[in-house]
Enzyme design. Structure first.
Site, mmCIF file in Angstrom:
data_model
loop_
_atom_site.group_PDB
_atom_site.id
_atom_site.type_symbol
_atom_site.label_atom_id
_atom_site.label_comp_id
_atom_site.label_asym_id
_atom_site.label_seq_id
_atom_site.Cartn_x
_atom_site.Cartn_y
_atom_site.Cartn_z
ATOM 1 N N CYS A 25 -0.066 4.666 7.024
ATOM 2 C CA CYS A 25 -0.772 4.474 8.296
ATOM 3 C C CYS A 25 0.084 3.654 9.257
ATOM 4 O O CYS A 25 0.444 2.508 8.969
ATOM 5 C CB CYS A 25 -2.103 3.777 8.052
ATOM 6 S SG CYS A 25 -3.119 4.555 6.779
ATOM 7 N N CYS A 44 -20.355 1.994 7.144
ATOM 8 C CA CYS A 44 -19.711 1.264 8.223
ATOM 9 C C CYS A 44 -18.429 2.012 8.548
ATOM 10 O O CYS A 44 -17.589 2.196 7.677
ATOM 11 C CB CYS A 44 -19.441 -0.159 7.737
ATOM 12 S SG CYS A 44 -18.518 -1.193 8.865
ATOM 13 N N ARG A 71 -19.468 -3.721 16.498
ATOM 14 C CA ARG A 71 -18.760 -4.929 16.104
ATOM 15 C C ARG A 71 -17.396 -5.004 16.776
ATOM 16 O O ARG A 71 -16.600 -4.062 16.702
ATOM 17 C CB ARG A 71 -18.575 -4.952 14.583
ATOM 18 C CG ARG A 71 -17.942 -6.217 14.034
ATOM 19 C CD ARG A 71 -17.723 -6.093 12.531
ATOM 20 N NE ARG A 71 -18.933 -5.622 11.863
ATOM 21 C CZ ARG A 71 -18.939 -5.070 10.656
ATOM 22 N NH1 ARG A 71 -17.814 -4.884 10.007
ATOM 23 N NH2 ARG A 71 -20.079 -4.684 10.117
ATOM 24 N N CYS A 114 -20.117 -6.097 1.857
ATOM 25 C CA CYS A 114 -19.574 -4.782 2.208
ATOM 26 C C CYS A 114 -18.233 -4.621 1.505
ATOM 27 O O CYS A 114 -17.420 -5.557 1.500
ATOM 28 C CB CYS A 114 -19.391 -4.671 3.720
ATOM 29 S SG CYS A 114 -18.665 -3.105 4.280
ATOM 30 N N CYS A 173 -17.103 -9.160 3.823
ATOM 31 C CA CYS A 173 -16.445 -7.869 3.701
ATOM 32 C C CYS A 173 -15.261 -7.996 2.746
ATOM 33 O O CYS A 173 -14.307 -8.723 3.036
ATOM 34 C CB CYS A 173 -15.972 -7.380 5.062
ATOM 35 S SG CYS A 173 -17.307 -7.301 6.290
ATOM 36 N N CYS A 225 -0.662 -0.108 10.292
ATOM 37 C CA CYS A 225 -0.993 -1.081 9.253
ATOM 38 C C CYS A 225 0.209 -1.897 8.799
ATOM 39 O O CYS A 225 1.247 -1.344 8.429
ATOM 40 C CB CYS A 225 -1.616 -0.359 8.058
ATOM 41 S SG CYS A 225 -2.198 -1.496 6.791
ATOM 42 N N CYS A 248 0.841 -1.199 0.000
ATOM 43 C CA CYS A 248 0.000 0.000 0.000
ATOM 44 C C CYS A 248 0.880 1.255 0.000
ATOM 45 O O CYS A 248 1.886 1.299 0.717
ATOM 46 C CB CYS A 248 -0.911 -0.008 1.228
ATOM 47 S SG CYS A 248 -2.016 1.415 1.308
#
Length: 410
Positions: A69, A202, A272, A142, A109, A72, A65
Site C-alpha cells: 500500500c 467500520c 470520525r 474494535c 482500536c 503506508c 508488512c
C-alpha cells in the site's frame, strides 16, 4: 444556497444525495465554506447532538508488512524510520489501552500490520480483548487485523470484539494505483464478513493521495452501500520513506469540504476524523467538529498526534462535550450496543443512511492493510496547495506508547 437546503433536508430524512450534489459540495467556493459547514452541522446535530466520541489506537504489531500500500509507512519496501516490533503481550497492550480510556476514550482500536491474521493471531487478539475488558468494564473494542478468512470474524465476536475496521481507502477504479498485493474486492469482502458475524462494521477512506473529486464521491457512495456504522476519514500523512511522501494535495478548506460531503452521504453514521487531522486541518480542527462526531485521541499507529489534553481542550472550547461511556453513540434505529442484540444483519444496499461501523488501521490510515501513507499516487484533479501550506514539520514519527517504555500520549 438551494444545494445546501436540499442536502440538509435529505440528511434529516436519511435520503441519499445524487452524485452531482456530492460533487457540488467538493466544488463549493471559499466564500460558501462556512455555509457548507453550517449545513453539515445541522445534520450532525440532528443525529448526534454535540457529543464527540473518543477512540484510542493501540498498535499491536508494527512494521514489516508484506503488502505494498503506497500510503503506508509499514508497507513492503518502506524506508520510513518507524517503530518495528512483533505482537504485544495482552497485559502490555491493556496497559497502553488504559491510557486512552483514562483520557476519555470509550473505544479501543486494536491494530496489527499484515495482510491478515492467522488463526493463532486471532487467539492472540482474543487474549488482548479479554485483558482490556477485564480491566475496563463497558469499553468497546474494535479489531483491525487486515483481510479476514472465513470464520475469523465470528471468532473475534465470540472473543468479545464489538467492531471490525477495514477501510476501502479509495475508489474501486483507482485502487490498483495505490496497492497491487490485494484488491478492492478483497476489502469489500472483509467488511461484509464483519457485518455477517454481527460485528459493527467500520470502514472509511484516505483523502489526499492525488485522487479526483469523482474518486472521493465513488468511495463514499460505495461505503454507503456497505452500510458501516462508523466512517473514518483519514487525511494522508505523507511519511518520508513511502511512495506518497511528496503528495501534499490538501488544504484545511478542502478537508472541511470532504468531511461535509461524507456527512451528507452518510448522515446518521459515526463520521470520525482520523489520521492526519493535525497535519491538514490544523487550526480548523475545531470547525471540523461541527461536521464529524468522533476523533482519535492522542497518537496514531506510526505517527504522533497532538497532545491528548489539547484534544480535550479543543472539544470543550468549541462547545462540544466528550461522549460518556454509558451513552449510545448511534441513533436508536442503528444502535446495537449489547451482546444479545448483536447478530447478522441483512443489508438493504441503501447503506449508511439507510439502517444501521469502519483509523486508520482502525481508520487511522497508517497500518498495513488496515490503512497510512512520490510517485505511485492515484491520478487526480485536486490542485496542489501553496508552498506555505506544506507542513512537513507537523509529521512526526511515533516514539512513545506501544512498543516503547515511554508513557503513551492520551
Amino acid at each position: 444556497m438551494n444545494l445546501l437546503n436540499t442536502l440538509v433536508g435529505k440528511g434529516l430524512r436519511r435520503e441519499l444525495p445524487t452524485r452531482a450534489e456530492a460533487l457540488a459540495v467538493l466544488a463549493t467556493s471559499d466564500d460558501d465554506l462556512l455555509d457548507v459547514v453550517a449545513a453539515a452541522g445541522r445534520v450532525r446535530r440532528h443525529w448526534f447532538g454535540r457529543r464527540v466520541k473518543l477512540n484510542y489506537l493501540v498498535n499491536l504489531k508494527s512494521g514489516l508488512c508484506p503488502e505494498d500500500c503506497s500510503y503506508c509507512s509499514q508497507r513492503l519496501g518502506s524506508t520510513a524510520d518507524i517503530l518495528k516490533y512483533t505482537w504485544l503481550k495482552p497485559d502490555d497492550a491493556s496497559k497502553v489501552a488504559a491510557a486512552g480510556v483514562a483520557g476519555g476514550a470509550k473505544r479501543v482500536c486494536l491494530v496489527a500490520s499484515g495482510r491478515g491474521p492467522t488463526d493463532r493471531d486471532v487467539d492472540r487478539v482474543a487474549g488482548t480483548i479479554k485483558a482490556i475488558k477485564d480491566r475496563h468494564e463497558g469499553v468497546e473494542v474494535c479489531a483491525c487485523l487486515g483481510l479476514l478468512s472465513e470464520g475469523q470474524a465470528d471468532r473475534l465476536r465470540e472473543a468479545g470484539a464489538d467492531a471490525y475496521n477495514h477501510n476501502l481507502n479509495t475508489s474501486e477504479s483507482a485502487y490498483g494505483d495505490i496497492t497491487t498485493t490485494h484488491t478492492y474486492a478483497d476489502r469489500v469482502a472483509t467488511v461484509r464478513k464483519a457485518h455477517a458475524a454481527g460485528l459493527s462494521a467500520c470502514s472509511g477512506l484516505i483523502a489526499g493521495m492525488g485522487e479526483s473529486d469523482e474518486d472521493l464521491v465513488d468511495v463514499v457512495f460505495s461505503l454507503r452501500a456497505l452500510d458501516p456504522d462508523s466512517v473514518p476519514v483519514n487525511f494522508l500523512i505523507p511519511m518520508e520513506g513511502t511512495p506518497l511522501a511528496r503528495e501534499w494535495n490538501l488544504t484545511p478548506r478542502r478537508c472541511l469540504r470532504i468531511l461535509a460531503m461524507v456527512r451528507f452521504v452518510c448522515p446518521d453514521a459515526e463520521v470520525r476524523i482520523a489520521g492526519g487531522r493535525e497535519v491538514h486541518l490544523r487550526s480548523m480542527q475545531p470547525l471540523a467538529l461541527n461536521i464529524a462526531n468522533s476523533i482519535f485521541l492522542g497518537d496514531y499507529l506510526t505517527s504522533e498526534g497532538q497532545a491528548g489534553r489539547a484534544d480535550l481542550e479543543m472539544i470543550t472550547d468549541a462547545g462540544f462535550e466528550v461522549e460518556a461511556p454509558g451513552e449510545d453513540t448511534l441513533p436508536g434505529h442503528r444502535d446495537r450496543t449489547t451482546a444479545d442484540d448483536r447478530g447478522p444483519r441483512e443489508s438493504t444496499g441503501t447503506g449508511c443512511g439507510a439502517h444501521e461501523s469502519t483509523g486508520t488501521g482502525c481508520g487511522a490510515q497508517e497500518g498495513g492493510v488496515c490503512g497510512s501513507q512520490e510517485g505511485a499516487g492515484v491520478r487526480g484533479s485536486a490542485s496542489a496547495p501553496r508552498a506555505d501550506e506544506v507542513r512537513r514539520d507537523l509529521v512526526a514519527v511515533r516514539r512513545r506508547g506501544a512498543g516503547t517504555d515511554i508513557v503513551p500520549n492520551a
